[in-house]
Design an enzyme around this catalytic site. Structure first.
Site, PDB file in Angstrom:
ATOM      1  N   LYS A 170      36.455  48.421  44.893  1.00 37.09           N
ATOM      2  CA  LYS A 170      36.982  47.138  45.152  1.00 37.09           C
ATOM      3  C   LYS A 170      38.360  47.310  44.974  1.00 37.09           C
ATOM      4  O   LYS A 170      39.099  47.536  43.870  1.00 37.09           O
ATOM      5  CB  LYS A 170      36.255  46.126  44.295  1.00 37.09           C
ATOM      6  CG  LYS A 170      36.481  44.669  44.483  1.00 37.09           C
ATOM      7  CD  LYS A 170      35.639  43.987  45.461  1.00 37.09           C
ATOM      8  CE  LYS A 170      36.405  42.726  46.224  1.00 37.09           C
ATOM      9  NZ  LYS A 170      37.566  43.190  47.065  1.00 37.09           N
ATOM     10  N   LYS A 219      40.908  47.313  35.424  1.00 37.57           N
ATOM     11  CA  LYS A 219      40.854  45.906  35.614  1.00 37.57           C
ATOM     12  C   LYS A 219      39.490  45.331  35.812  1.00 37.57           C
ATOM     13  O   LYS A 219      39.124  44.332  35.349  1.00 37.57           O
ATOM     14  CB  LYS A 219      41.617  45.455  36.702  1.00 37.57           C
ATOM     15  CG  LYS A 219      41.991  43.973  36.966  1.00 37.57           C
ATOM     16  CD  LYS A 219      42.587  43.663  38.456  1.00 37.57           C
ATOM     17  CE  LYS A 219      44.056  44.518  38.522  1.00 37.57           C
ATOM     18  NZ  LYS A 219      44.850  44.127  39.558  1.00 37.57           N
ATOM     19  N   LYS A 242      41.852  51.167  46.145  1.00 36.77           N
ATOM     20  CA  LYS A 242      42.863  50.367  46.560  1.00 36.77           C
ATOM     21  C   LYS A 242      43.336  51.067  47.944  1.00 36.77           C
ATOM     22  O   LYS A 242      43.141  52.418  48.068  1.00 36.77           O
ATOM     23  CB  LYS A 242      44.238  50.683  45.578  1.00 36.77           C
ATOM     24  CG  LYS A 242      45.337  49.805  45.772  1.00 36.77           C
ATOM     25  CD  LYS A 242      45.354  48.511  45.016  1.00 36.77           C
ATOM     26  CE  LYS A 242      46.272  47.462  45.255  1.00 36.77           C
ATOM     27  NZ  LYS A 242      46.050  46.192  44.676  1.00 36.77           N
ATOM     28  N   ASP A 251      46.574  41.980  49.004  1.00 35.32           N
ATOM     29  CA  ASP A 251      47.578  42.460  48.082  1.00 35.32           C
ATOM     30  C   ASP A 251      48.904  42.020  48.714  1.00 35.32           C
ATOM     31  O   ASP A 251      48.849  41.391  49.902  1.00 35.32           O
ATOM     32  CB  ASP A 251      47.406  43.932  47.925  1.00 35.32           C
ATOM     33  CG  ASP A 251      48.217  44.274  46.587  1.00 35.32           C
ATOM     34  OD1 ASP A 251      47.908  44.147  45.377  1.00 35.32           O
ATOM     35  OD2 ASP A 251      49.296  44.816  46.789  1.00 35.32           O
ATOM     36  N   SER A 301      37.044  37.700  43.626  1.00 32.44           N
ATOM     37  CA  SER A 301      36.632  38.445  44.846  1.00 32.44           C
ATOM     38  C   SER A 301      35.160  38.807  44.770  1.00 32.44           C
ATOM     39  O   SER A 301      34.211  38.915  45.617  1.00 32.44           O
ATOM     40  CB  SER A 301      37.407  39.626  45.231  1.00 32.44           C
ATOM     41  OG  SER A 301      38.507  39.420  45.848  1.00 32.44           O
TER      42      SER A 301
HETATM   43  O1  2IT Z   1      45.472  43.691  42.524  1.00 34.02           O
HETATM   44  C1  2IT Z   1      44.234  43.250  42.641  1.00 34.02           C
HETATM   45  O2  2IT Z   1      43.569  42.967  41.848  1.00 34.02           O
HETATM   46  C2  2IT Z   1      44.220  42.731  44.056  1.00 34.02           C
HETATM   47  N1  2IT Z   1      45.139  42.897  44.990  1.00 34.02           N
HETATM   48  C3  2IT Z   1      43.009  41.921  44.429  1.00 34.02           C
HETATM   49  C4  2IT Z   1      41.881  42.800  44.722  1.00 34.02           C
HETATM   50  C5  2IT Z   1      40.495  42.279  45.151  1.00 34.02           C
HETATM   51  O3  2IT Z   1      39.670  42.952  45.665  1.00 34.02           O
HETATM   52  O4  2IT Z   1      40.574  41.122  45.103  1.00 34.02           O
END
Ligand code: 2IT
Length: 448
Positions: free
Chosen positions: A90, A114, A126, A166, A380
């Site tokens: 994710k 995170k 990512k 993002d 999310s």
């Molecule tokens: O940096 C981040 O945590 C995000 N861009 C959101 C990632 C997400 O899967 O909602």
């Protein structure tokens, strides 16, 4: 047993000397983990750290799209599926010209911890592309997203890997990506992407979630220090989604935002950035010009400082919400000289390591991004659960859960720091609490 954590960082530096964001993130996380590994020799034996440092998969692919002149354009797409021990990979997609493997790996590595901190079942990933959305027409963005998904669809899925937005990827782009995924696969698999519009199975409040979560986190941080956010002056950087949500929530909790910035300079508005002025950030972003100076034309009480960062403005609270490497040592010195007590990262990797060290050594309380901005990805995960249950959650429910999750993230980070001898150091605590959750899952799943 004393464990040499530097050796792991040195190995990564030797292997990937140009991947500075990845090196920076690895260094930051591992520097807190010595005392944890001393208590868990079984994790050393199982080579949990060595395994953690290697992405499970990383793909890159060619993206060819047609511009408005009918010419082909070529970009690179990436998806890094770093660690899936806790759940489907994710993390967001970033479309920006400076996207390269080191940045995607650094952001994906951060995302592992995170996501673990949220307490929800999501692994870390990512992706993105070096596509520059600024100045592109709506149809160019659509064709790019369709071409990106023509490759990306082979690697993602509601139980495999769930991308989101993002920088450069918002509701519009997620909509185009989702439409193309549905066309290619023939399945309405809403849970394959998050950050969708509510008309396509998106979560009410997802757009605000990251910024709101940051302010909830700051409230917990101040409370733990016998203080409160009410009446505090604040300075942020950026004017994207994160900055906008943060500005909205700061107003709601009675703090006063007086400055924000763009790549062209910063805006100082001592009358307070509230109401329609906060909403104007969305217009600035939608203009596709990536400049904040028009704010001072629209609101004459404000002043624009070209080419400067906002960190010299005196305030109680600083929240970098723009991008990586936004706050350097010279800025940290300004922030300390301004007498600031609180600094909270909104963007990912916004503080250079020497700046972070300077802030902490000089008594500034730091909220790290992987804890403070985790509200976005937490929502999310709530969106994934909404889609899996074929239901719709209300905005009130979402924000109530978000507030609880941010308290959990703050408290578990603070407790982990205390338990492993770091005192009230949320940077170390977030790394430790996130790592322990991932390490336990990796250990349970054997040598894979
Ligand atoms: O940096 C981040 O945590 C995000 N861009 C959101 C990632 C997400 O899967 O909602």
């Amino acid at each position: 047993m004393s464990i040499d954590m530097k050796k792991y960082v040195e190995q990564i530096e030797k292997k990937f000397p140009e991947q500075s964001e990845f090196i920076q993130s690895v260094d930051d996380v591992l520097s807190s983990l010595g005392p944890v590994l001393e208590r868990h020799p079984e994790w050393v034996k199982d080579k949990i750290v060595e395994r953690l440092l290697e992405p499970e998969h990383m793909v890159s692919f060619r993206v060819v799209w047609e511009d408005d002149n009918g010419e082909p354009q070529v970009n690179i797409g990436y998806r890094c599926q770093f660690n899936g021990a806790l759940g489907p990979y994710k993390g967001g997609l970033r479309f920006a010209p400076n996207v390269y493997p080191g940045l995607i790996k650094g952001l994906a590595f951060e995302q592992i911890f995170k996501n673990a901190l949220t307490g929800l079942p999501i692994g870390g990933g990512k992706g993105g592309s070096d596509f520059n959305p600024n100045g592109k027409s709506d149809k160019e963005v659509m064709r790019f997203c369709q071409a990106f998904m023509a490759e990306a669809n082979k690697h993602i899925g509601a139980n495999i890997d769930v991308p989101a937005g993002d920088q450069g990827v918002g509701g519009r782009e997620i909509g185009y990506l989702f439409g193309q995924y549905r066309k290619i696969t023939g399945r309405y698999e809403a849970g394959v992407l998050t950050g969708k519009g509510v008309e396509t199975g998106g979560l009410a409040g997802r757009a605000e979630a990251t910024g709101y979560g940051i302010v909830f986190f700051i409230q917990n941080m101040l409370k733990a220090n016998g203080d409160s956010i009410e009446g505090k002056t604040a300075v942020i950087s950026g004017f994207g989604n994160v900055a906008w949500g943060t500005a909205q929530k700061l107003e709601q909790v009675g703090a006063k935002l007086i400055a924000f910035s763009g790549p062209d300079g910063y805006i100082l508005d001592e009358s307070g950035i509230t109401g329609e002025k906060v909403e104007y950030m969305l217009e600035l972003r939608a203009s596709g010009k990536d400049i904040c100076s028009p704010y001072a034309d629209k609101f004459p009480e404000a002043k624009f400082f070209p080419g400067e960062k906002p960190w010299g403005v005196k305030a109680d609270l600083y929240i970098p919400c723009a991008t990586q490497n936004d706050v350097h040592l010279e800025h940290a010195k300004q922030i300390v000289a301004n007498g600031c007590k609180y600094y909270c990262e909104g963007a990912n990797l916004p503080t250079t390591p020497d700046a972070l060290e300077y802030l902490q050594k000089n008594g500034v309380i730091v909220g790290p991004a992987k804890a403070a901005n985790a509200g976005g990805v937490a929502c999310s995960a709530i969106e994934m659960s909404q889609n899996a249950q074929l239901t719709v959650f209300s905005k009130e429910d979402v924000f109530e859960r978000l507030e609880g999750i941010m308290k959990h993230i703050h408290d578990s980070s603070a407790e982990a720091a205390e338990e492993y001898g770091f005192g009230y150091d949320l940077v170390a605590g977030a790394n430790i609490a996130g790592f322990i959750r991932v390490a336990k899952a990796m250990q349970a799943q054997g040598w894979v």
